[in-house]
Enzyme design. Sequence first.
Site, short mmCIF file in Angstrom:
data_model
loop_
_atom_site.label_atom_id
_atom_site.label_comp_id
_atom_site.label_asym_id
_atom_site.label_seq_id
_atom_site.Cartn_x
_atom_site.Cartn_y
_atom_site.Cartn_z
NE ARG A 63 -21.63 -71.38 19.28
CZ ARG A 63 -21.34 -72.39 18.45
NH1 ARG A 63 -21.72 -73.63 18.75
NH2 ARG A 63 -20.66 -72.21 17.36
CE1 TYR A 78 -30.10 -70.01 18.93
CE2 TYR A 78 -28.98 -69.42 16.90
CZ TYR A 78 -29.10 -70.23 18.01
OH TYR A 78 -28.22 -71.27 18.19
CB THR A 84 -25.25 -71.70 15.31
OG1 THR A 84 -25.78 -70.46 15.77
CG2 THR A 84 -23.93 -71.98 16.01
CB THR A 85 -26.21 -76.30 13.04
OG1 THR A 85 -26.68 -76.15 14.38
CG2 THR A 85 -25.79 -77.75 12.83
CE1 TYR A 119 -14.79 -59.75 20.78
CE2 TYR A 119 -15.41 -57.67 19.77
CZ TYR A 119 -14.48 -58.45 20.44
OH TYR A 119 -13.26 -57.92 20.75
CB ILE A 121 -34.53 -74.71 15.99
CG1 ILE A 121 -35.78 -73.97 15.49
CG2 ILE A 121 -33.42 -74.65 14.93
CD1 ILE A 121 -35.57 -72.50 15.22
CE LYS A 158 -31.94 -72.77 17.98
NZ LYS A 158 -30.89 -72.96 16.94
#
Length: 296
Positions: free
Chosen positions: A138, A133, A44-45, A107, A203, A161
């Site tokens: 998000r 994850y 994501t980052t 989504y 993380i 995570k």
Amino acid sequence: MFKGSIVALITPMDEKGNICKKSLKKIINYHIKNGTSAIVSVGTTGESSTLSQKEHIKVIMLTLEISDNKISVIAGTGSNATYECILLTKKLENSGISACLSVVPYYNKPTQKGLYKHFKLIAENTCLPQILYNVPTRTGCDLSEETIIKLSHVKNIIGIKDATGDLSRINKIKPFVKKNFLLISGDDSTALDFIQLGGQGVISVTANIAAYEMSKMCKLALCNKFVEARKINKRLINLHKYLFIESNPIPIKWAAKKLKLIKKNILRLPMTSLSKKNFSLIDKAISKARLNKNFY
């Protein structure tokens, strides 16, 4: 396999929005020198949602090339389409990556049955270790404790995570997952407590600019030296908070540019640069953190 401070690495870009290899090399070497345990490339980052698949693979391969086996590389390979996850994962087999980080499909909001089948099928189609994850803020979809426990017994799924910030989940999961199943925090603000409750590390977004501090804090915590670890975390607490004052990675890219870890503060639309009203908050948080600048 993975413990301590693992950085969710930003993807540096140049003025044209292309991958900046020079900045990528600088920030990777910064993490090697400062004791970061592993790198997550294009999570994501790392702006995975706005990179093409070709760019996605390019960044991962550049990260492997630059790191030169001096630090483990975990590849972000998540998608909201199961077949896309499998295709991307298979393209990275025999590349040298240590594991894949696969986000809960976003989504389309699958059921728990769909989530179980999604991750199980990915794991069955690769020899690469898989880390789940879960980040419902998000993705709009939460991986339940029951599904995590079930997935933990699937071959090749080695850990999770968890970015929920819900510390109660550790005690609900830990007694029932397979031996050596990794519990890794995805929330900097609660990461130290997460480790104290039985997790193996974090993380981290904060680690992008506080590699030494996050590494030392995690190492102390994993040795049960929580008094010393909390002293470091106290200095970082405002960073943990204000690096999420706007959507990640907007604040962390601004901070990395300010600290000269990357050359340009460039993001892909629809992400835009940090609002000026928030500059001072992050400035003050950086100052209070008293970061080690030996390797900038």
